[in-house]
Write a protein that holds these residues in place. Structure first.
Motif, PDB file in Angstrom:
ATOM      1  N   TYR A 208      56.558  60.445 -10.690  1.00  0.00           N
ATOM      2  CA  TYR A 208      56.332  59.469  -9.635  1.00  0.00           C
ATOM      3  C   TYR A 208      55.401  60.118  -8.618  1.00  0.00           C
ATOM      4  N   CYS A 210      53.157  59.591  -4.729  1.00  0.00           N
ATOM      5  CA  CYS A 210      52.858  58.799  -3.535  1.00  0.00           C
ATOM      6  C   CYS A 210      51.825  59.553  -2.716  1.00  0.00           C
ATOM      7  N   GLU A 214      45.781  54.947  -0.729  1.00  0.00           N
ATOM      8  CA  GLU A 214      46.220  54.029  -1.773  1.00  0.00           C
ATOM      9  C   GLU A 214      45.236  53.944  -2.937  1.00  0.00           C
ATOM     10  N   ASP A 215      43.938  54.008  -2.648  1.00  0.00           N
ATOM     11  CA  ASP A 215      42.944  53.949  -3.726  1.00  0.00           C
ATOM     12  C   ASP A 215      43.089  55.151  -4.654  1.00  0.00           C
ATOM     13  N   ARG A 216      43.257  56.331  -4.064  1.00  0.00           N
ATOM     14  CA  ARG A 216      43.433  57.544  -4.878  1.00  0.00           C
ATOM     15  C   ARG A 216      44.759  57.486  -5.635  1.00  0.00           C
ATOM     16  N   LEU A 217      45.771  56.950  -5.009  1.00  0.00           N
ATOM     17  CA  LEU A 217      47.084  56.820  -5.642  1.00  0.00           C
ATOM     18  C   LEU A 217      46.977  56.010  -6.933  1.00  0.00           C
ATOM     19  N   ILE A 218      46.289  54.889  -6.866  1.00  0.00           N
ATOM     20  CA  ILE A 218      46.111  54.035  -8.048  1.00  0.00           C
ATOM     21  C   ILE A 218      45.287  54.758  -9.116  1.00  0.00           C
ATOM     22  N   GLN A 219      44.252  55.459  -8.664  1.00  0.00           N
ATOM     23  CA  GLN A 219      43.376  56.181  -9.589  1.00  0.00           C
ATOM     24  C   GLN A 219      44.135  57.272 -10.347  1.00  0.00           C
ATOM     25  N   ALA A 221      47.425  57.610 -10.722  1.00  0.00           N
ATOM     26  CA  ALA A 221      48.492  57.021 -11.534  1.00  0.00           C
ATOM     27  C   ALA A 221      47.949  56.577 -12.876  1.00  0.00           C
ATOM     28  N   LYS A 222      46.796  55.936 -12.856  1.00  0.00           N
ATOM     29  CA  LYS A 222      46.171  55.456 -14.093  1.00  0.00           C
ATOM     30  C   LYS A 222      45.680  56.616 -14.959  1.00  0.00           C
ATOM     31  N   LYS A 227      53.719  56.998 -12.189  1.00  0.00           N
ATOM     32  CA  LYS A 227      54.120  55.757 -11.519  1.00  0.00           C
ATOM     33  C   LYS A 227      53.945  55.911 -10.020  1.00  0.00           C
ATOM     34  N   ALA A 228      53.139  55.026  -9.428  1.00  0.00           N
ATOM     35  CA  ALA A 228      52.913  55.063  -7.987  1.00  0.00           C
ATOM     36  C   ALA A 228      54.072  54.404  -7.256  1.00  0.00           C
TER      37      ALA A 228
END
Length: 362
Positions: A208, A210, A214-219, A221-222, A227-228
């Motif tokens: 997991y 955090c 947020e943009d880096r978090l999504i990047q 995670a993918k 899991k973000a």
């Protein structure tokens, strides 16, 4: 050197409380430089510590950060078996707005005037390119780009050390150090955090993550199949390991009461809001804490290797030794029934005291 808003009693009392040898205030109106260099202890060797640049609310807050972090560097070097002392530098300012070549080079001149008692490297808000600017004014800097003979980005080595610390804790708690199927919450996915996520996912851990970005978090995670999650929900997750890899003091009375994991092991500095209070709280709650300055020593090891001329292979081997060092701290904690942070402090302090006695006999 200009001292701004200098309260003699306050500063000297803080120096005595932390046991520091020297604090240098650096000011240059032409470049906008306002910095503090804290040298904690040089018993084992020259003080080495990164230069952090951020916009502190007050000058005293900047001083406190420099004092705490430099003390941690002394202990980090001691417990890692390195022949280095502890130091830290902070530059007051927004690294995105106030940093310039001229400012970094002027700061390099202040370091040069310390004649080798302090060696710096990158930290939060600074980069290998900044170290290159400092290098133009002084040789007392590490972590410069590989293109000019340096060791470059230390984050892979830092992450490797944290990874080995996590595995040592797994060995103690679960009887084996396999990460397969274990769940880890990584708070903060900067360079070290991202490298750590990669290592964890390579061993099939459920991760997991955090981050405030947020943009880096999504990047991320993918990229790694993590899991973000929202930062405010992190401490309520039913996980095996909480790994703080952002700023300090996230392990405090509130979060300890919320945590549902048996292990805390991450790269952030000064994770415990209060070493005594929260070290004991973790011990009483049965949460195994890997002392931050022990398992995040990979960056310092990387810098030391650059100074000593070690190969990358040797550097990684030294970082992997953090596994056994963590096991020794855990064993001392169990034997003496004391928090792991206290056990680590005792091991570090003993090495410093032993070397100090040897030097006194010269």
């Amino acid at each position: 050197m200009i001292l701004s808003q200098f309260d003699e009693h306050s500063v000297f009392s803080q120096l005595n409380a932390f046991g520091h040898q020297k604090v240098v205030y650096c000011s240059d109106p032409d470049t906008g430089l306002k910095a503090i260099i804290a040298i904690h202890d040089t018993t084992l060797g020259p003080a080495l510590g990164g230069t952090r640049m951020q916009l502190y609310k007050t000058e005293n807050e900047a001083l406190q950060d420099a004092l705490r972090l430099s003390r941690s560097m002394t202990y980090k070097a001691a417990i890692s078996g390195l022949n280095l002392g502890g130091g830290k530098a902070v530059i007051i300012g927004d690294s995105r707005l106030h940093k310039s070549e001229a400012l970094m080079r002027r700061f390099g001149r202040f370091i040069e005037n310390l004649h080798g008692s302090f060696i710096t490297a990158e930290d939060v808000g600074t980069t290998p390119k900044d170290m290159e600017y400092i290098r133009m004014e002084t040789k007392f800097v590490t972590g410069v780009p590989e293109s000019i003979g340096g060791s470059g980005d230390p984050s892979p080595v830092s992450a490797r050390g944290v990874f080995m610390g996590i595995k040592a804790c797994l060995k103690e708690h679960f009887g084996n150090d396999s990460l397969a199927g274990k769940s880890v919450a990584v708070q903060g996915i900067g360079h070290v955090g991202e490298n750590l996520v990669g290592l964890l996912r390579n061993e099939n851990a459920k991760v997991y993550i955090c981050d405030i970005n947020e943009d880096r978090l999504i990047q991320i995670a993918k990229k790694y199949g993590a899991k973000a999650v929202a930062n405010n929900s992190l401490f309520d997750l039913d996980i095996d390991i909480y790994s703080p890899c952002a700023l300090g003091a996230t392990v405090n009375t509130e979060t300890i009461n919320r945590l549902k994991c048996p292990i805390i092991a991450g790269s952030a500095n000064n994770q415990l809001a209060d070493e005594v209070v929260h070290g004991n709280m973790l011990l009483e709650k049965g949460i195994l804490y890997a002392p931050d300055y022990l398992i995040n020593a990979g960056g310092l090891i990387n810098c030391y290797s650059e100074i000593a001329g070690f190969s990358k292979k040797k550097t990684l081997q030294m970082a992997e030794n953090i596994y056994e060092a963590t096991r020794r701290v855990i064993q001392k904690s169990k034997e003496e029934k004391i928090p792991t942070i206290e056990a680590a402090n005792k091991i570090a302090e003993k090495r410093i005291a032993d070397i100090r006695k040897i030097k006194a006999s010269y």
